[in-house]
Design an enzyme around this catalytic site. Structure first.
Site, PDB file in Angstrom:
ATOM      1  N   ALA A   1       0.834  -1.207   0.000  1.00 39.00           N
ATOM      2  CA  ALA A   1       0.000   0.000   0.000  1.00 39.00           C
ATOM      3  C   ALA A   1       0.865   1.252   0.000  1.00 39.00           C
ATOM      4  CB  ALA A   1      -0.926  -0.001   1.222  1.00 39.00           C
TER       5      ALA A   1
ATOM      6  N   GLU B   1      10.599   2.473   6.471  1.00 39.02           N
ATOM      7  CA  GLU B   1      10.322   1.038   6.562  1.00 39.02           C
ATOM      8  C   GLU B   1      11.198   0.445   7.665  1.00 39.02           C
ATOM      9  OE1 GLU B   1       8.279  -1.382   5.468  1.00 39.02           O
ATOM     10  OE2 GLU B   1       9.526  -2.688   6.720  1.00 39.02           O
TER      11      GLU B   1
ATOM     12  N   CYS C   1       2.080 -12.830   0.275  1.00 41.32           N
ATOM     13  CA  CYS C   1       1.239 -13.941  -0.185  1.00 41.32           C
ATOM     14  C   CYS C   1       2.070 -15.032  -0.830  1.00 41.32           C
ATOM     15  CB  CYS C   1       0.223 -13.464  -1.218  1.00 41.32           C
ATOM     16  SG  CYS C   1      -0.351 -11.787  -0.991  1.00 41.32           S
TER      17      CYS C   1
ATOM     18  N   VAL D   1       8.942   4.416  12.454  1.00 38.80           N
ATOM     19  CA  VAL D   1       8.231   5.588  12.967  1.00 38.80           C
ATOM     20  C   VAL D   1       7.641   5.207  14.319  1.00 38.80           C
ATOM     21  CG1 VAL D   1       6.286   7.149  12.622  1.00 38.80           C
ATOM     22  CG2 VAL D   1       7.798   6.577  10.709  1.00 38.80           C
TER      23      VAL D   1
END
Lengths: 461, 461
Positions: A13, A36, A46, A83
């Site tokens: 996303a 990240e 997946c 973060v």
């Protein structure tokens, strides 16, 4: 004057959003910084079961785009940087370099939260023992592969029988393990109704997998070396050289909740149709997408949490368009999912019986058997299709399919019909592709629709 | 008082109608008489190429229901009996026993015309020579198989490169023949746009089939034994031990036209949505379905003739419901078709470019390449998807797919979207089944829809 977009989370996303925003805005117009905390960007979670199972050879095959590739497109990806705080009032985030521990504040004009989901890890004795593996990240996958390579064991226990659980059962079977799947629910694949899950149960048993249902795991037993050696339920023990957790995930929203952003009943962030986070705290400057948000179920009108790469990519595309000055919406889902265990294909879309009841819908449910090809054509394989239609109106509510080759993707017909709010009677006239190698003269989905029409008519007023 | 239903034609449409009517009305309420001039009822003509090719072993595998089975359900099937006249004013038909030549009149209260289609058989020198075969009926198929068995030849020429032509090319290849396909059009599969037909051309060439396009057959050359020995075009000769005609079909409506019933521009009978033949001559007592009727194309709003078993079965179902006192309609088609040549899958739905132009529609057309599975998953096969969308509105107009395993039935998503009159933008949000063994994270149909959205936006006002 240049604005700054900050993205939290470098997977599907987040990086789709960053990439789409970059397509619309040049580096001089929009600076893009992505944080990240892991080692990889844009990887296919997946795909992990197929890598572990040996169908996919290299870990890097699962990486759609590396940090370097993102940087070449002027996206400032900061790896291994977590973060730890969102300050929505001041429009800034506090990040921590995981190697050095150094922290800094970064201001944003626009923020994308794509923190994903965290695997459920039940608080059981022994859960952290060596030999117990999750399969959410590439690091998880590598650790599991290392265990499979190093141990001489041949017995695996998978805890959970949802998508991840059954796909991992296949992977371990491929690796030559004796596989036991221990499952809390009545049948595997509780995203299906139990009568359809029963078919999965039987098929997996036929593949030599030991299926244990209605079983609550109470602890992981360890040996003298401290490694997992068995999985225990109330009344039984299942010896295990390796234990895989496939219990599912929850939205990873601690950061967002700490910032005062609104979450829904499933713990996911709540957004508008443009994927912008609702409410005064976000103040119109924060978007969210992927496994950390809730989505609208177009059939029930309720919100759901669905962790699936295909939605995450769509969310990212929508967010990137909107933060890049374009316009796009994500209208919602109908709840389509497809999976397989060896040659067994499992698919669903729309509502199960209990979803329909929970939504206040009355329904008829029918089940049919048909074949993937004309009955006389080689390779014609049996499949079972279950269909739910609303009482009186006959509107399609859901479809579940269990079969062999050619069964799974047939669910897409029902998914489009659900989106278009078709009735099962309208579906009986659908002009689907027919030729003997592809379908019986009545496609199995249409056979189910015909039976549903009869049931709706018989269902009275 | 008992009524009598007479059915002309004992194949898919006719016998589906008879069977459905029988479900609704007992023998004491409705007598059902069906006339069939051939030797078989309810057989799958679509299956003949696979029987000839050896995929289907037995002729009888293609027979869904024998005359005896129909008779057991109180349907009086009269085999080898041809209806030679419909007297709509007196509500009776004249039939001829093909063995004895004896004729008789049979009165009807309700009549179903299901006379099917006749193969085009160009009026060429040599067309009736031994060794030249059509493939419409089981008798045709048996005759061709006899020729393949008896002749020592190894060269086959197929005339025509539509569905039947390309399927027969595969069948003959399977039988070990050197196959040449001679085709009048620019590319094979003229149900696709030529750019997509080109892909079929290249793939068939790659299979070792000799493809001859833009070629008009002028005659069949015969040897001293009178048998076909070559197919000649203007400027070339193609040696042939066997010649197969795959040129297409036209509605078989001579009987209906002689009776004064209305036919459309494609020569098919015209019906209302309940499949009742229009106009004063039919007087509300005559229904028609299957390959002898024209159907409404829901995308263009025009009528088409499509000979396809799946439509014939639906028509029969609708007719049977209506003549049995129920209610059903056949709303029309979107023009879906799927086929294969060896491992090449070919699918289409909706309008080609020339259909859109003929319908007065302006459009954008885009083409994309994607894969059937996640790119990293074993067996991921390339496919090409072409999509047409209406200018300005963005409404989906058509989709064509050429690829390998997993390509063909994806056309169903577009077929349902066409039926629901979705725009390509709406399609980009479709919740289709995703998992690495089944699809890339963006399904190829959605990749095409996304590109079409961009083209529509760029297309201006």
């Amino acid at each position: 004057m240049s604005e700054r977009l900050v993205v939290i989370g470098g997977d599907a996303a987040g990086m789709s959003a960053a990439s789409q925003a970059r397509r619309l805005k040049k580096p001089g117009e929009l600076e893009i910084v992505a944080f990240e905390r892991g080692h990889f960007t844009s990887f296919s979670a997946c795909g992990i079961p197929y890598w572990v199972g040996g169908d996919v050879e290299e870990r890097d095959d699962l990486i759609a785009r590396s940090p370097e590739a993102h940087r070449e497109r002027a996206i400032d990806v900061r790896m291994r940087t977590e973060v730890v705080e969102i300050d929505a009032r001041e429009r800034r985030v506090r990040s921590r370099d995981l190697a050095s521990g150094a922290e800094e504040w970064t201001a944003y004009d626009k923020l994308v939260i794509a923190t994903g989901a965290r695997p459920l890890r039940p608080d059981l004795p022994g859960i952290d023992a060596p030999g117990v593996h999750g399969v959410q990240t590439l690091d998880d996958g590598q650790a599991l592969l290392d265990t499979l390579t190093k141990t001489k064991g041949r017995r695996a226990v998978v805890i959970g029988a949802g998508y991840i659980g059954v796909e991992m059962a296949e992977a371990l079977l491929h690796r030559g393990y004796e596989v036991t799947v221990v499952n809390r629910a009545q049948e595997p694949m509780s995203t299906l109704d139990p009568d359809m899950g029963r078919l999965v149960h039987e098929a997996m048993t036929g593949m030599g997998i030991t299926m244990v249902n209605d079983a609550e795991v109470t602890k992981i037993l360890t040996g003298e070396d401290g490694r997992a050696r068995a999985v225990a339920t109330d009344d039984r023990e299942f010896p295990a050289d390796v234990v895989v957790l496939g219990i599912g995930v929850r939205p990873e929203t601690a950061l967002a909740r700490d910032a005062g952003l609104p979450v829904g009943e499933h713990g996911g962030l709540l957004t508008d149709l443009g994927m912008r986070v609702r409410g005064p705290v976000a103040d119109g400057a924060i978007w969210a997408g992927g496994d950390c948000v809730e989505v609208l179920d177009l059939v029930s009108g309720r919100h759901r949490h669905i962790a699936l790469g295909t939605h995450a990519n769509k969310h990212g595309q929508v967010i990137g368009s909107n933060v890049g000055g374009g316009y796009a919406t994500f209208p919602g889902v109908v709840g389509t999912a497809v999976s397989k265990v060896c040659d067994l294909e499992i698919a669903r879309t729309g509502l199960r019986e209990k979803d329909a009841r929970a939504a206040g819908l009355q329904y008829v449910a029918v089940t049919i058997e048909s074949t993937s090809r004309a009955g006389y054509y080689p390779g014609a394989a049996l499949m079972t299709v279950k269909m739910l239609a609303e009482r009186r109106t006959g509107r399609l509510l859901g479809t579940q399919i269990v079969g062999r080759e050619g069964a799974g993707k047939r669910v897409d017909v029902a998914a489009v019909a659900l989106t278009a709010r078709m009735t099962v009677e309208q579906m009986t006239a659908l002009d689907l592709g027919y030729a003997p190698p592809f379908s019986p003269v009545w496609d199995p989905v249409l056979v189910a629709a015909r039976k549903a029409v009869t049931a709706v008519r018989a269902g009275g007023a």
